[in-house]
Write a protein that holds these residues in place. Structure first.
Motif, PDB file in Angstrom:
ATOM      1  N   THR A  93      11.434  -4.537   6.580  1.00 16.69           N
ATOM      2  CA  THR A  93      11.110  -3.122   6.736  1.00 16.69           C
ATOM      3  C   THR A  93       9.616  -2.990   7.002  1.00 16.69           C
ATOM      4  O   THR A  93       8.808  -3.738   6.460  1.00 16.69           O
ATOM      5  CB  THR A  93      11.493  -2.340   5.450  1.00 16.69           C
ATOM      6  OG1 THR A  93      12.870  -2.536   5.188  1.00 16.69           O
ATOM      7  CG2 THR A  93      11.204  -0.858   5.594  1.00 16.69           C
ATOM      8  N   LYS A  94       9.269  -2.035   7.857  1.00 25.57           N
ATOM      9  CA  LYS A  94       7.860  -1.817   8.188  1.00 25.57           C
ATOM     10  C   LYS A  94       7.079  -1.554   6.895  1.00 25.57           C
ATOM     11  O   LYS A  94       7.474  -0.725   6.076  1.00 25.57           O
ATOM     12  CB  LYS A  94       7.718  -0.623   9.135  1.00 25.57           C
ATOM     13  CG  LYS A  94       6.313  -0.402   9.634  1.00 25.57           C
ATOM     14  CD  LYS A  94       6.251   0.738  10.629  1.00 25.57           C
ATOM     15  CE  LYS A  94       4.828   0.963  11.083  1.00 25.57           C
ATOM     16  NZ  LYS A  94       4.707   2.085  11.994  1.00 25.57           N
ATOM     17  N   PRO A  95       5.957  -2.247   6.693  1.00 23.26           N
ATOM     18  CA  PRO A  95       5.171  -2.067   5.461  1.00 23.26           C
ATOM     19  C   PRO A  95       4.672  -0.628   5.286  1.00 23.26           C
ATOM     20  O   PRO A  95       4.518   0.100   6.271  1.00 23.26           O
ATOM     21  CB  PRO A  95       3.984  -3.013   5.651  1.00 23.26           C
ATOM     22  CG  PRO A  95       4.418  -3.980   6.685  1.00 23.26           C
ATOM     23  CD  PRO A  95       5.384  -3.259   7.573  1.00 23.26           C
ATOM     24  N   ILE A  96       4.426  -0.272   4.043  1.00 19.05           N
ATOM     25  CA  ILE A  96       3.917   1.064   3.735  1.00 19.05           C
ATOM     26  C   ILE A  96       2.542   1.259   4.364  1.00 19.05           C
ATOM     27  O   ILE A  96       2.274   2.268   4.993  1.00 19.05           O
ATOM     28  CB  ILE A  96       3.860   1.279   2.203  1.00 19.05           C
ATOM     29  CG1 ILE A  96       5.281   1.357   1.630  1.00 19.05           C
ATOM     30  CG2 ILE A  96       3.077   2.543   1.870  1.00 19.05           C
ATOM     31  CD1 ILE A  96       5.349   1.434   0.119  1.00 19.05           C
ATOM     32  N   TYR A  97       1.681   0.272   4.202  1.00 21.00           N
ATOM     33  CA  TYR A  97       0.340   0.345   4.775  1.00 21.00           C
ATOM     34  C   TYR A  97       0.254  -0.653   5.916  1.00 21.00           C
ATOM     35  O   TYR A  97       0.355  -1.855   5.705  1.00 21.00           O
ATOM     36  CB  TYR A  97      -0.733   0.047   3.719  1.00 21.00           C
ATOM     37  CG  TYR A  97      -0.863   1.147   2.710  1.00 21.00           C
ATOM     38  CD1 TYR A  97      -1.619   2.277   2.987  1.00 21.00           C
ATOM     39  CD2 TYR A  97      -0.213   1.086   1.488  1.00 21.00           C
ATOM     40  CE1 TYR A  97      -1.729   3.309   2.079  1.00 21.00           C
ATOM     41  CE2 TYR A  97      -0.317   2.118   0.572  1.00 21.00           C
ATOM     42  CZ  TYR A  97      -1.078   3.219   0.870  1.00 21.00           C
ATOM     43  OH  TYR A  97      -1.183   4.247  -0.023  1.00 21.00           O
ATOM     44  N   THR A  98       0.079  -0.143   7.124  1.00 19.50           N
ATOM     45  CA  THR A  98       0.051  -1.020   8.286  1.00 19.50           C
ATOM     46  C   THR A  98      -1.305  -1.049   8.969  1.00 19.50           C
ATOM     47  O   THR A  98      -1.550  -1.897   9.812  1.00 19.50           O
ATOM     48  CB  THR A  98       1.100  -0.582   9.326  1.00 19.50           C
ATOM     49  OG1 THR A  98       0.854   0.781   9.667  1.00 19.50           O
ATOM     50  CG2 THR A  98       2.509  -0.744   8.784  1.00 19.50           C
ATOM     51  N   ASP A  99      -2.166  -0.112   8.625  1.00 22.40           N
ATOM     52  CA  ASP A  99      -3.466  -0.093   9.294  1.00 22.40           C
ATOM     53  C   ASP A  99      -4.597  -0.133   8.272  1.00 22.40           C
ATOM     54  O   ASP A  99      -4.434   0.214   7.112  1.00 22.40           O
ATOM     55  CB  ASP A  99      -3.605   1.115  10.218  1.00 22.40           C
ATOM     56  CG  ASP A  99      -3.519   2.444   9.486  1.00 22.40           C
ATOM     57  OD1 ASP A  99      -3.198   2.445   8.287  1.00 22.40           O
ATOM     58  OD2 ASP A  99      -3.789   3.476  10.110  1.00 22.40           O
ATOM     59  N   LYS A 100      -5.723  -0.586   8.754  1.00 17.78           N
ATOM     60  CA  LYS A 100      -6.897  -0.774   7.902  1.00 17.78           C
ATOM     61  C   LYS A 100      -7.409   0.525   7.278  1.00 17.78           C
ATOM     62  O   LYS A 100      -7.692   0.549   6.072  1.00 17.78           O
ATOM     63  CB  LYS A 100      -7.985  -1.458   8.728  1.00 17.78           C
ATOM     64  CG  LYS A 100      -9.081  -2.063   7.949  1.00 17.78           C
ATOM     65  CD  LYS A 100      -9.900  -2.903   8.922  1.00 17.78           C
ATOM     66  CE  LYS A 100     -11.202  -3.323   8.389  1.00 17.78           C
ATOM     67  NZ  LYS A 100     -11.946  -4.118   9.360  1.00 17.78           N
ATOM     68  N   PRO A 101      -7.533   1.628   8.040  1.00 16.31           N
ATOM     69  CA  PRO A 101      -8.073   2.856   7.439  1.00 16.31           C
ATOM     70  C   PRO A 101      -7.269   3.386   6.240  1.00 16.31           C
ATOM     71  O   PRO A 101      -7.848   3.807   5.254  1.00 16.31           O
ATOM     72  CB  PRO A 101      -8.058   3.862   8.592  1.00 16.31           C
ATOM     73  CG  PRO A 101      -8.119   3.034   9.824  1.00 16.31           C
ATOM     74  CD  PRO A 101      -7.368   1.778   9.501  1.00 16.31           C
ATOM     75  N   THR A 102      -5.933   3.328   6.317  1.00 20.12           N
ATOM     76  CA  THR A 102      -5.149   3.827   5.180  1.00 20.12           C
ATOM     77  C   THR A 102      -5.228   2.874   3.995  1.00 20.12           C
ATOM     78  O   THR A 102      -5.212   3.308   2.849  1.00 20.12           O
ATOM     79  CB  THR A 102      -3.673   4.077   5.568  1.00 20.12           C
ATOM     80  OG1 THR A 102      -3.112   2.872   6.086  1.00 20.12           O
ATOM     81  CG2 THR A 102      -3.545   5.203   6.561  1.00 20.12           C
ATOM     82  N   THR A 103      -5.339   1.581   4.265  1.00 22.76           N
ATOM     83  CA  THR A 103      -5.496   0.611   3.181  1.00 22.76           C
ATOM     84  C   THR A 103      -6.842   0.814   2.499  1.00 22.76           C
ATOM     85  O   THR A 103      -6.932   0.795   1.265  1.00 22.76           O
ATOM     86  CB  THR A 103      -5.368  -0.826   3.723  1.00 22.76           C
ATOM     87  OG1 THR A 103      -4.125  -0.951   4.412  1.00 22.76           O
ATOM     88  CG2 THR A 103      -5.431  -1.843   2.602  1.00 22.76           C
ATOM     89  N   VAL A 104      -7.884   1.023   3.294  1.00 20.99           N
ATOM     90  CA  VAL A 104      -9.216   1.297   2.732  1.00 20.99           C
ATOM     91  C   VAL A 104      -9.165   2.562   1.885  1.00 20.99           C
ATOM     92  O   VAL A 104      -9.707   2.598   0.774  1.00 20.99           O
ATOM     93  CB  VAL A 104     -10.279   1.414   3.855  1.00 20.99           C
ATOM     94  CG1 VAL A 104     -11.571   2.014   3.332  1.00 20.99           C
ATOM     95  CG2 VAL A 104     -10.542   0.055   4.479  1.00 20.99           C
ATOM     96  N   GLU A 105      -8.499   3.585   2.392  1.00 26.36           N
ATOM     97  CA  GLU A 105      -8.383   4.848   1.649  1.00 26.36           C
ATOM     98  C   GLU A 105      -7.680   4.637   0.304  1.00 26.36           C
ATOM     99  O   GLU A 105      -8.094   5.177  -0.723  1.00 26.36           O
ATOM    100  CB  GLU A 105      -7.607   5.856   2.504  1.00 26.36           C
ATOM    101  CG  GLU A 105      -7.449   7.211   1.868  1.00 26.36           C
ATOM    102  CD  GLU A 105      -6.621   8.141   2.756  1.00 26.36           C
ATOM    103  OE1 GLU A 105      -5.761   8.841   2.201  1.00 26.36           O
ATOM    104  OE2 GLU A 105      -6.836   8.154   3.981  1.00 26.36           O
ATOM    105  N   LYS A 106      -6.634   3.831   0.309  1.00 25.87           N
ATOM    106  CA  LYS A 106      -5.887   3.524  -0.923  1.00 25.87           C
ATOM    107  C   LYS A 106      -6.809   2.882  -1.962  1.00 25.87           C
ATOM    108  O   LYS A 106      -6.859   3.315  -3.113  1.00 25.87           O
ATOM    109  CB  LYS A 106      -4.730   2.584  -0.577  1.00 25.87           C
ATOM    110  CG  LYS A 106      -4.020   1.958  -1.753  1.00 25.87           C
ATOM    111  CD  LYS A 106      -2.993   0.952  -1.257  1.00 25.87           C
ATOM    112  CE  LYS A 106      -2.445   0.085  -2.341  1.00 25.87           C
ATOM    113  NZ  LYS A 106      -1.471  -0.889  -1.861  1.00 25.87           N
ATOM    114  N   TYR A 107      -7.558   1.869  -1.541  1.00 22.40           N
ATOM    115  CA  TYR A 107      -8.431   1.171  -2.485  1.00 22.40           C
ATOM    116  C   TYR A 107      -9.655   2.001  -2.865  1.00 22.40           C
ATOM    117  O   TYR A 107     -10.153   1.874  -3.979  1.00 22.40           O
ATOM    118  CB  TYR A 107      -8.832  -0.198  -1.944  1.00 22.40           C
ATOM    119  CG  TYR A 107      -7.672  -1.160  -1.903  1.00 22.40           C
ATOM    120  CD1 TYR A 107      -6.829  -1.311  -2.998  1.00 22.40           C
ATOM    121  CD2 TYR A 107      -7.399  -1.906  -0.769  1.00 22.40           C
ATOM    122  CE1 TYR A 107      -5.754  -2.178  -2.961  1.00 22.40           C
ATOM    123  CE2 TYR A 107      -6.325  -2.783  -0.725  1.00 22.40           C
ATOM    124  CZ  TYR A 107      -5.506  -2.911  -1.821  1.00 22.40           C
ATOM    125  OH  TYR A 107      -4.442  -3.766  -1.788  1.00 22.40           O
TER     126      TYR A 107
END
Length: 179
Positions: A93-107
């Motif tokens: 299944t497509k991962p929840i976080y697929t791009d760098k900006p949303t991953t950065v926002e999460k952290y």
């Protein structure tokens, strides 16, 4: 045969991906995540599943939040404190976080939250230790210095719980921005 198993967590702030892979490995063996349990997870025995797990942080998650993940193929498994949420989906299944900006926002969100929790304990640890040093210079009585030393140690111990995750998120952000 045991129907419930408890496994320890290495710390989601430090080993998020490794923890999710470990849970997926257990699922393949028929041990399915049921909920968070203390400093780990409670697994229940079922038929084996080829699933992935993913972690997300969201304060005050509502039905719309969970519906968004459901629409993307991710099922809510469990939460802790209505803030840390684990989802599962079939492998591939497509991962929840697929791009760098949303991953950065999460952290960034998590770092900020841990920083807010850590700051008062960091300040109090420094203040108590300074007051203890002042007692060794005889600026305050020695008995008060011992009391400040004890308070400083307690504050330092408490600081570890939000402080180390804060540093971990800071390191993850540094690595993401460096890429």
């Amino acid at each position: 045969m045991k129907k419930v198993k408890y496994i320890p967590s290495g710390g989601l702030a430090f080993f998020e991906e490794k923890e999710m892979k470990k849970l997926a490995k257990y699922a393949k063996e028929g041990w399915i995540l049921e909920k968070f349990a203390g400093l780990g997870y409670k697994l229940r025995k079922e038929e084996s599943k080829d699933i992935e797990y993913s972690l997300d942080y969201q304060k005050e998650a509502d039905d719309e939040y969970f519906a968004f993940f459901e629409a993307a193929g991710w099922s809510h498994v469990c939460s802790v404190g209505n803030e840390i949420h684990i989802f599962s989906a079939p492998t591939g299944t497509k991962p929840i976080y697929t791009d760098k900006p949303t991953t950065v926002e999460k952290y960034e969100r998590e770092k900020k939250q841990m920083g807010k929790a850590a700051l008062p304990f960091f300040i109090s640890t420094v203040v108590f230790w300074l007051l203890n040093v002042f007692s060794s210079w005889e600026w305050v009585p020695e008995s008060i210095g011992i009391f400040f030393q004890l308070l400083g140690m307690i504050s330092l111990i408490i600081l570890i719980f939000p402080g180390l995750p804060y540093l971990s998120y800071q390191f993850k952000l540094w690595k993401l921005r460096k890429e």
